[in-house]
Design a protein around this motif. Structure first.
Motif, short mmCIF file in Angstrom:
data_model
loop_
_atom_site.label_atom_id
_atom_site.label_comp_id
_atom_site.label_asym_id
_atom_site.label_seq_id
_atom_site.Cartn_x
_atom_site.Cartn_y
_atom_site.Cartn_z
N VAL A 702 0.86 -1.18 0.00
CA VAL A 702 0.00 0.00 0.00
C VAL A 702 0.90 1.23 0.00
N GLY A 703 0.67 2.12 -0.95
CA GLY A 703 1.41 3.38 -1.01
C GLY A 703 0.47 4.55 -0.78
N ILE A 704 0.74 5.34 0.27
CA ILE A 704 -0.11 6.49 0.60
C ILE A 704 0.68 7.77 0.39
N ALA A 705 0.14 8.68 -0.41
CA ALA A 705 0.78 9.97 -0.64
C ALA A 705 0.16 11.02 0.27
N ILE A 706 1.02 11.75 1.01
CA ILE A 706 0.57 12.85 1.86
C ILE A 706 0.57 14.12 1.02
N SER A 707 -0.49 14.89 1.08
CA SER A 707 -0.55 16.10 0.27
C SER A 707 -1.12 17.26 1.06
N GLU A 708 -0.44 18.42 0.98
CA GLU A 708 -0.91 19.63 1.66
C GLU A 708 -1.81 20.46 0.76
N ASN A 709 -1.43 20.59 -0.50
CA ASN A 709 -2.21 21.41 -1.42
C ASN A 709 -3.11 20.57 -2.32
#
Length: 798
Positions: A702-709
């Protein structure tokens, strides 16, 4: 004379049999399709399933309207000159043979590049070269091989899917027959033959046979029309050597009809036509309920409507603001940075566009665009920042289907679905065994109960509830996660997330936040030209450090760069009027200083002359320490960073003791690190920023990308989490594990119900019609339990 069936479609050839290659065909159309398939080495179509085809219809002039450019533009979802993509609804898609031949259309026409079938929706997405073949010719080809598309511009414009009308018609027929058969059965219910001597004899002699044969007539459309799907499904399953859940149902219906017909023919009794029609009616009612409930929950539409993609909009005053794609309107001016996805069709205004349309077409060769040319939604900008004017509002469903494009599909199958299928097969075998053993026992002990026991067992023990447990539980969790800003690709990701035992974190942009970071400059001062060029070069990058530095530097006039290039894991460079600037690692810009033992730094060189560096003072996200503490209780946790060891002392204080810390990790190193863990049998969760970590995100279970914008589209990831929800990461994983427990409880609930029902059925205490009512109720109870349980899990996430 014995008639033959058509080799292609299976219909009776009658007296006009056409023979080719020792095979019989019912018409020239079927023979033509066979010739087309066999002539293009597609004979395997018939090996997958015999007589799977449909008789092609005459198509001369049928699709002349597709010569109209305005009509084809409304049907085509992507058009970049030579390359076009269309999504067509094919009602005849029904089996593996259909999928196979439709995904091999490129063998029938070399101008067709790719075709992908969506089996549940009965659609095929075709990518073709419009110079070699037109949309009309593509549609004509499909019709010629028996897969005529259903083209409705009204449906295309409204994008509304009506519920299955055939199911409503069948439900109406079954309900009408059931009501009338029940009415005709009243004399038998009240046993009028013994109520009075004269009246009973009058009933027996005059009307009882008539009523019985009327019940037989009412049951015929139920057997042949309303219940035929169960027979078709059971037949196809058995032919494919698969025992599906419709086998015991079809067997129960057939046994009821044959037994009832024999009873009225030989005057043994009134039969079970009321049970037969009631069984089919309640089965269809349960199917209708399931269809309506699934449509109401709208798993796919819900998570897609929360899909986290935004874009930078340039206001009339020249200011840049982050806007959700839902808010984009025709005429809006948009800034698309390097590696960002183009969310809408538009006109290029400024910048040099080098667009990767592989998300849409599967073709990896980038396309160059000049100012004034049209760019299409789904393309990914590869060369700095561009500005464009939106021509239309965003199509959210179109963007989100890119995430599920086969180009990015990895073989991340889960064992749980296989387990569900295995349970279904074993359950069916067990049910059939119990039914026959029970029938044999009662045949010896009390023959009058054999038919009731046999049919009741087949009906009550249908494993429909087991089949519903997984999709409803995981589908509802998908929707709940979306509402909590945790956006997962599909339900399989939840199953995978529940199985992970190792969590790997990236540092920059993942556990650090660019919103609070500061930077100081050390080195030779930058000239005005260099400062302006640096600002405009940073403007095109999506890397967290680039975005942070861009926001910290002074305002500069926006200019279009002559050249821009981003080197993943190294840095960026831009050229304007023979001025050349680089920003990135020390080695990338050519500095003799190869390490920095203090802090994360971005080094600057101008015209191959080293100027200095911006030293970042990282700000870690709120709750980082707590997240690692909680995660380390249940998982092996480690941190991989592409930066130097300057932050190591601070991280050792912030994170739990003995947490493995790895620095100076290139993107390839991260991928290899995860692969090494998987070779040890680990189930890995990778949490990164979605840019430099793309390979590692794709490699992990499982690959989770953290994103602020929320503006970086990352098809390599299995999910995207809003940075504001970082502290909830451990809770999300625990919620996934709880969801799997809910599925197991649903299995237990279904098993308990079946065991209780089987007891009453085997002992002859359960009438088939009662069993037919109870079976859909069991499915309802499982769906209700799964929905309530997952909603309770969701409340704890808020």
């Amino acid at each position: 004379m014995k008639t033959k069936n058509c080799f292609h479609c299976g219909d009776n050839c009658g007296t006009k049999t056409i023979v080719l290659d020792n095979k019989s065909f019912c018409c020239k159309g079927c023979k033509t399709v066979y010739e087309i398939l066999s002539g293009n080495d597609l004979d395997y179509y018939y090996d997958l399933q015999s007589a799977a085809g449909a008789t092609p219809k005459a198509v001369d002039g049928r699709y002349a309207f597709l010569d109209s450019l305005p009509i084809t533009e409304r049907l085509i979802e992507f058009n970049d000159g030579d390359l076009q993509i269309v999504n067509l609804h094919i009602p005849h898609i029904h089996c593996s043979s259909c999928i196979w031949v439709l995904e091999n259309l490129n063998k029938l026409n070399v101008s067709i590049k790719n075709s992908q079938v969506d089996f549940p929706k009965k659609t095929v997405r075709i990518t073709y070269n419009s110079i070699g073949v037109s949309l009309k010719e593509v549609v004509t080809l499909l019709a010629r091989i028996g897969y005529e598309p259903n083209i409705s511009l009204d449906d295309f414009d409204n994008k509304k899917k009506s519920i299955d009308r055939s199911l409503i018609y069948k439900l109406g027929v079954a309900g009408f027959a059931f009501g009338n058969v029940m009415f005709l059965s009243f004399p038998d219910y009240f046993d009028l033959s013994t109520s009075s001597a004269s009246g009973g004899e009058f009933w027996l002699n005059r009307y009882e046979p008539v009523f019985h044969w009327l019940m037989f007539l009412f049951s015929l459309p139920v057997l042949l029309y309303a219940g035929r799907d169960y027979f078709i499904s059971a037949y196809k399953g058995l032919r494919s050597k698969i025992l599906n859940i419709d086998v015991p149902i079809a067997l129960g219906i057939l046994v009821l009809f044959v037994r009832s017909t024999l009873e009225i023919m030989f005057d043994w009794g009134s039969g079970f036509f009321d049970s037969l029609t009631g069984l089919v009616f309640f089965l269809l009612l349960g199917k209708f309920f399931q269809q309506k409930t699934y449509s109401f929950l709208s798993f796919e539409r819900d998570y897609k409507s929360y899909f986290p993609i935004a874009v930078t909009r340039v206001t009339k005053e020249g200011k840049e603001e982050t806007a959700q794609v839902h808010d984009i309107k025709p005429g809006d001016r948009l800034l698309i940075r390097n590696e960002e996805l183009i969310p809408v069709d538009g006109i290029l205004i400024n910048g040099q566009a080098r667009i990767d349309y592989s998300f849409v077409t599967g073709e990896s060769e980038p396309v160059k665009k000049e100012s004034g040319e049209k760019v299409f939604a789904g393309g990914k900008q590869l060369q700095g920042a561009i500005e464009m004017e939106a021509l239309k509002s965003v199509s959210q469903s179109y963007l989100t289907q890119l995430w599920g494009n086969s180009v990015f599909q990895e073989d991340k199958t889960t064992k749980f679905q296989t387990l569900t299928d295995s349970i279904g097969r074993r359950f069916t075998i067990a049910v059939l065994s119990i039914a026959f053993l029970s029938a044999f026992f009662w045949l010896v002990y009390d023959p009058s109960k054999v038919m009731n026991v046999f049919t009741a067992v087949l009906i009550i023990a249908c494993p429909c509830a087991i089949a519903l447990a997984s999709p409803f539980t995981l589908g509802n969790m998908l929707r709940i996660f979306g509402r909590n800003k945790f956006y997962l690709k599909d339900t399989q990701t939840i199953e995978q997330l529940a199985q992970v035992d190792t969590a790997i974190f990236d540092k920059t942009g993942t556990i650090t936040t660019s919103k609070k970071s500061t930077a100081t400059y050390e080195g030779m001062p930058l000239t005005e030209t260099e400062a302006s060029l640096l600002k405009n070069t940073l403007r095109g990058s999506n890397h967290p450090l680039s975005r942070t530095l861009y926001s910290l530097l002074a305002e500069q006039n926006i200019v279009t760069l002559d050249e821009y290039e981003e080197h993943i894991g190294k840095g960026i460079e831009g050229i304007k009027d023979n001025e050349h600037i680089k920003a990135g690692s020390a080695a990338f810009v050519g500095s003799a200083q190869t390490t920095d033992s203090i802090n994360t730094s971005v080094h600057i060189s101008s015209n191959n002359t080293y100027k200095g560096k911006y030293i970042f003072h990282n700000e870690y996200r709120d709750g980082v320490s707590e997240v690692f503490q909680d995660m380390s209780k249940n998982f092996d946790v480690a941190l991989l960073s592409g930066d130097n060891e300057g932050e190591k002392p601070r991280l050792e204080k912030l994170l739990p003791k003995l947490t493995p810390l790895y620095f100076n990790q290139k993107p390839q190193h991260k991928l290899e690190f995860i692969k090494a863990l998987q070779d040890q049998g680990k189930k890995v969760l990778m949490i990164g920023d979605g840019l430099n970590d793309a390979g590692a995100l794709a490699q992990a279970e499982v690959g989770i990308a953290i994103s602020e914008n929320i503006n970086v589209f990352s098809p390599a990831s299995d999910g995207i989490m809003d940075a504001s929800k970082f502290q909830q990461l451990n809770n999300y994983i625990l919620a996934s594990k709880k969801a799997m427990k809910v599925i197991k409880l649903c299995f237990l609930l279904s098993l308990t119900y079946n065991l209780v029902g089987l007891y009453f059925a085997v002992t002859g205490q359960l009438e088939p019609v009662i069993a037919a009512i109870l079976m859909p109720l069991s499915s309802i109870s499982v769906v209700a339990f799964a929905t309530v349980a997952t909603n309770l899990i969701g409340k704890k996430l808020k």
